[in-house]
Each structure stands twice: as structure tokens, then as C-alpha cells.
Design an enzyme around this catalytic site. Structure first.
Site, PDB file in Angstrom:
ATOM      1  N   CYS A 198       8.930   3.716   9.772  1.00 42.60           N
ATOM      2  CA  CYS A 198       8.567   3.305  11.227  1.00 42.60           C
ATOM      3  C   CYS A 198       9.511   2.242  11.870  1.00 42.60           C
ATOM      4  O   CYS A 198       9.553   2.305  13.067  1.00 42.60           O
ATOM      5  CB  CYS A 198       7.258   2.761  10.867  1.00 42.60           C
TER       6      CYS A 198
ATOM      7  N   GLU B  66       9.382   7.611  19.803  1.00 43.15           N
ATOM      8  CA  GLU B  66       9.744   7.561  18.356  1.00 43.15           C
ATOM      9  C   GLU B  66       9.761   8.988  17.799  1.00 43.15           C
ATOM     10  O   GLU B  66       9.186   9.827  18.181  1.00 43.15           O
ATOM     11  CB  GLU B  66       8.544   6.879  17.591  1.00 43.15           C
TER      12      GLU B  66
ATOM     13  N   GLY C 228       0.201   4.077  11.002  1.00 42.96           N
ATOM     14  CA  GLY C 228       0.830   5.439  11.542  1.00 42.96           C
ATOM     15  C   GLY C 228       1.211   5.313  12.885  1.00 42.96           C
ATOM     16  O   GLY C 228       1.568   4.479  13.174  1.00 42.96           O
TER      17      GLY C 228
ATOM     18  N   LYS D 174      -8.066   6.510   2.412  1.00 45.76           N
ATOM     19  CA  LYS D 174      -7.943   7.785   2.902  1.00 45.76           C
ATOM     20  C   LYS D 174      -6.232   8.121   2.900  1.00 45.76           C
ATOM     21  O   LYS D 174      -5.614   7.718   3.717  1.00 45.76           O
ATOM     22  CB  LYS D 174      -8.321   8.236   4.147  1.00 45.76           C
TER      23      LYS D 174
ATOM     24  N   GLY E 264      -3.349   4.715  16.436  1.00 44.69           N
ATOM     25  CA  GLY E 264      -3.675   3.591  15.954  1.00 44.69           C
ATOM     26  C   GLY E 264      -4.621   2.970  17.014  1.00 44.69           C
ATOM     27  O   GLY E 264      -5.503   2.375  17.095  1.00 44.69           O
TER      28      GLY E 264
ATOM     29  N   GLU F 105      -0.227  -1.171  11.798  1.00 41.79           N
ATOM     30  CA  GLU F 105       1.068  -1.174  11.657  1.00 41.79           C
ATOM     31  C   GLU F 105       1.412   0.163  12.201  1.00 41.79           C
ATOM     32  O   GLU F 105       1.209   1.252  11.662  1.00 41.79           O
ATOM     33  CB  GLU F 105       1.578  -1.380  10.176  1.00 41.79           C
TER      34      GLU F 105
END
Length: 501
Positions: A289, A390, A233, A180, A238, A255
């Protein structure tokens, strides 16, 4: 290339029954790049069933490793032939600079070839020496087998390469997979589907279905016929993937987010460290990331580093991502830009000192699109939100430390642990610091450099498992121990059964 793309399921290009579509905008111009189907839950479930059949019938898993590798090499070759066209599309849908976009496609070709080569090694077999006190004379070995039906959920920042990190090892080891792509950047993945179709991969082995995370992503994460899910993501999403995956205890590779510490020690080569720190933060407009968005600087050189950072960062050209001289393009969307600007406001409120940026660029080419200038905060405390959360944008927080031990303590004082950096002329000192950092990757006198042969993944809330390297290959296998008894004696069964008369 197409303006309207179909999903790829069971070796066929299909429209959606709902008639809904995803419209992809160019982040630099807000112009429509193209559109694709928006798959439904039922269509995702159908793709899962086709992948299940393709795995169970052995049309892929039953091939020799050399045969699977041959398909992968063909895909890599065709990708290489189309790098220029794919790069153009990638720039248009993601806002990546042309250098970054081309590099991503090139690295993806290399990754496919790496796993094609790796799957032809003896990774799947390992002999075991039994304990000396073992009861019987036996031969033991480990067989590593494909997991089954896998799913990959891919983000928008590196939409091609992060998909390949999942597709290549999954196919190399004999699994089938459903991918996806992110709704912001699905088009290059659907171009990959055309290549896969040309190569003639068996039906159902690779399926690409664009759609919303709330529908397609959740269906893949919770479906009982999916044996493994790999997600890249945010940590928040997650956690949701992990929760849904627990319903049938499927294997997960996650991740997730990062707030990586990049440490400049007082003996660093500042000419290199300054450029490295800026590259570590502002590459791809900070939408990476593992970006080194917390820059830790030893107090004796702190003021000098701040001045040099500002002076050098002013040279970063923000502009048309198709122009090779542009170091930064736009961020992915209006939503993302607004979120970054909110964090800049928060940083000011928290008392950090804004020494560069914080605004949108001016000029006619910036009237459309989602732009933000490189932004640097000095005098940041590690408990500030801009140091802990983040931001996923071009915002650097610079933090002062006194000793190496304090640098390590600050670096580890976060929920994340994806990456980090250390800058020093003394490699022994730098390695000592790196070893104490609770993070999955540490670069010394470099940043953002990844290798197909080295594992990548995070500690703590930055994820579970590893991609790339032999670890990334084995992540798509189940381990089976086989014991072959060579003694064939009944004596060991006396604890239960009496001797025969």
C-alpha cells in the site's frame, strides 16, 4: 499442515452449516494449496455474541496486564517455533518470496512481544493537574480502558503481519476480537488459531472467521455489538466500512490506499537511491500500500536516473518464490494481473514512455501462475491515471521536477497520503522537504522500513488513525476522565440551590 481448515469461534474449531468453502490457489502455479470454511452471516453474528460475552464477563479484560502479556508471549514463542512451516504455507498461498514471507512471520513475532511489553507500562493511567482557577480542590486522572468487542478485516498482501497489528494491541489492552482474513490468503491465520488454542486463551477472546467481504466484512462493520473495526485495504472498500460503521458510531481505524511519492533530489547518492527506488516499488511485486510508485526526479539528473533504473531493474530476478535468489514472485491472482496489464495499456495511451517491462515473463515455469515483469514508465505527468490511481502492481511512474517546491507540490497533488521518500546527501534539505509532504510516513534515504515503536497510517484518503507504536496501543482504548472531589463543599451549587437555613 491441513488441507481443509475450520473457522475458530469461542475456543472451538467449527465447520460451516452451509457446506460452502474457500479454495486457495498458489499464485505461482495455480495449484490448490488448501481450502477452508466459508462462514455465513449467522455464524459471524454468533462469533460476535461469543466475543461480547467474553468481554462482558471479564474473563480477559479483568486479567492483570501481566497475565495478558503472558498469553501473548506464549503465542509469540509458539509462532517462532513454527516459522519454517508457516513461511512455506505463506509462500504457497500469497506468492510472496520466501525471504519476504519469513520476514513477515519474524516481524509478527516481534510485534506481539512489543505489545506484550507495552501493555505492562502505565499507558492506562495519567494524572491531571487541574486549572489553578478550578472551583474545588480535587484529584483528577485519566483511565484508559478497553473499547470492548473489536473486529479486524485483513488484506491479502501482508495477511499475517497486518492481522497481528490488530490482534496484538487489541488483546494487550483487554479487548476481544474477531478477525476476517482475506479470501485469497486465510490459511496462515487459521494456523494461528491452532496456536491460540494450544495456549488456552479464554473462550471467545480471539475468533477467526473466513468468508466473503460482502457477507462477513459487512456484518462486522455494521453490527451494533462491535465497538471498533480496524480495516486495511482499498480506499473504496474503506469508505464502505466507514459508512456501515456509522450506523452505531463505532470507532474505526482505516489503513487504505496509497500513491506515494519517492523524491530523488539532485544531490542524492544515486547508487543508493536507484536501488532504494526499485525496492520501494517492486518489493512484493508492487503489492504494498505504501509503495513509492511515483518516482519524482530532479530534471538535472533525470535522464541519468532513467538509464540507471532500467539497467538495474533488468537484474531483478522474477521466478519461483521458493528460490532465495528470486526478487519478485507472481501477483496474487489472475484478476490482479489483468488489472495491472490494463493500467500498462492506459499508460501507453496517455503518452507515457514505456522504458522497461510491460509484459509477462516467458519460460516453462511461467506457463501457469500470475506473472508480470517489472515495468517502468518515463515522462509521466502527474495528472495521468497511472500517476493518480493505485495500480497495486510492479509499475513505476517516473516524473520530472525542477525545484524542491515543485517536488512537494507534485507529491501532495493526490487524494492519498500514506507514505513517501526523499533521497539527498543533505539531511537538512531532505527533512525540510519531508516536513512539507502531506503523508503519514516519510523515509529519508531508505524505503519500506517500519518499526513497532513508530506509528503507521495515512493522511487524506489513505486512512484514519494509526497502527503500531504507543498510538497503535491507545487506538484500542477508551479515555475516561475521573474527578475525585477533595473539598466536598456545597458552595459551588449556589448557582442553582439557595443556602440551607
Amino acid at each position: 499442515m491441513d488441507n481443509y481448515y475450520l473457522m475458530y469461534v469461542n475456543g472451538e474449531f467449527r465447520d460451516t452449516s452451509s457446506g460452502e468453502k474457500i479454495t486457495v490457489l498458489n499464485p505461482a502455479t495455480e495449484e490448490v494449496v488448501g481450502s477452508c470454511v466459508k462462514a455465513t452471516k449467522e455464524e459471524a453474528e454468533e462469533a460476535i455474541q461469543h466475543a461480547r460475552i467474553a468481554f462482558d464477563n471479564g474473563s480477559w479484560s479483568g486479567l492483570k496486564a501481566s497475565q495478558r502479556a503472558s498469553y501473548l508471549y506464549q503465542i509469540a514463542d509458539k509462532l517462532e517455533e513454527r516459522i519454517d512451516a508457516l513461511t512455506k504455507l505463506h509462500v504457497q498461498e500469497s506468492g510472496s518470496t520466501i525471504i519476504k514471507a519469513k520476514g513477515e512471520i519474524h516481524s509478527s513475532v516481534r510485534t506481539i512481544r512489543h505489545f506484550a511489553k507495552l501493555c505492562q507500562t502505565d499507558y492506562h493511567y495519567e494524572a491531571i493537574t487541574p486549572n489553578e482557577e478550578a472551583i474545588s480542590f480535587s484529584y483528577n486522572f485519566i483511565e484508559r480502558e478497553p473499547i470492548g468487542v473489536c473486529a479486524g478485516i485483513v488484506p491479502w498482501n501482508f495477511p499475517f503481519s497486518l492481522a497481528i497489528w490488530k490482534i496484538a494491541p487489541a488483546l494487550a489492552t483487554g479487548n476481544t476480537i474477531i478477525v476476517k482474513p482475506a479470501s485469497e490468503t486465510p490459511l496462515t491465520m487459521l494456523e494461528l488459531a491452532k496456536i491460540v488454542d494450544e495456549v488456552g486463551l479464554p473462550k471467545g477472546v480471539l475468533n477467526i472467521i473466513p468468508g466473503s467481504g460482502a457477507v462477513i466484512g459487512e456484518t462486522l462493520a455494521e453490527h451494533p455489538q462491535i465497538d471498533k473495526i480496524a480495516f486495511t485495504g482499498s480506499t473504496v472498500v474503506g469508505k464502505r466500512v466507514m459508512e456501515l460503521a456509522s450506523t452505531n458510531v463505532k470507532i474505526v481505524t482505516l489503513e487504505l490506499g496509497g500513491k506515494s511519492a519517492n523524491i530523488i533530489l539532485d544531490d542524492a547518492n544515486l547508487e543508493v537511491a536507484i536501488d532504494g527506488a526499485l525496492f520501494g516499488t517492486f518489493y512484493h511485486s508492487g503489492q504494498v500500500c505504501e509503495s513509492g510508485t511515483r518516482l519524482l526526479v530532479q530534471e538535472s539528473i533525470y535522464d541519468e536516473v532513467i538509464n540507471k533504473l532500467v539497467e538495474r531493474a533488468k537484474m531483478i530476478k522474477v521466478g519461483d518464490p521458493f528460490q532465495p535468489q528470486s526478487g519478485m514472485g507472481p501477483v496474487i491472482s489472475r484478476k490482479q494481473r489483468d488489472q495491472i496489464e490494463e493500467y500498462i495499456r492506459i499508460g501507453k495511451e496517455e503518452g507515457a514512455r514505456l522504458v522497461l517491462g510491460g509484459e509477462r515473463p516467458t519460460g516453462s515455469i511461467f506457463e501457469k501462475g500470475f506473472w508480470i515483469m517489472p515495468t517502468i514508465f518515463a515522462d509521466v505527468k502527474n495528472d495521468m491515471r497511472i500517476a493518480q490511481e493505485e495500480i497495486f502492481g510492479p509499475v513505476l511512474s517516473v516524473i520530472k521536477f525542477k525545484t524542491d517546491d515543485e517536488a512537494v507540490q507534485i507529491a501532495n497533488d493526490t487524494i492519498y497520503g500514506l507514505a513517501g521518500g526523499v533521497w539527498s546527501k543533505n539531511n537538512k534539505r531532505a527533512v525540510s522537504v519531508a516536513k512539507r509532504m502531506r503523508t503519514g510516513t516519510v523515509w529519508i534515504n531508505a524505503y519500506h522500513l517500519l518499526a513497532d515503536t513508530a506509528p503507521f497510517g495515512g493522511y487524506k484518503q489513505s486512512g484514519i488513525g494509526r497502527e503500531l507504536g504507543i498510538q497503535g496501543l491507545l487506538a484500542y482504548t477508551q479515555t475516561k476522565h475521573i474527578h475525585v472531589d477533595l473539598d466536598q463543599s456545597t458552595s459551588r451549587y449556589k448557582i442553582l440551590l439557595p443556602e440551607k437555613e
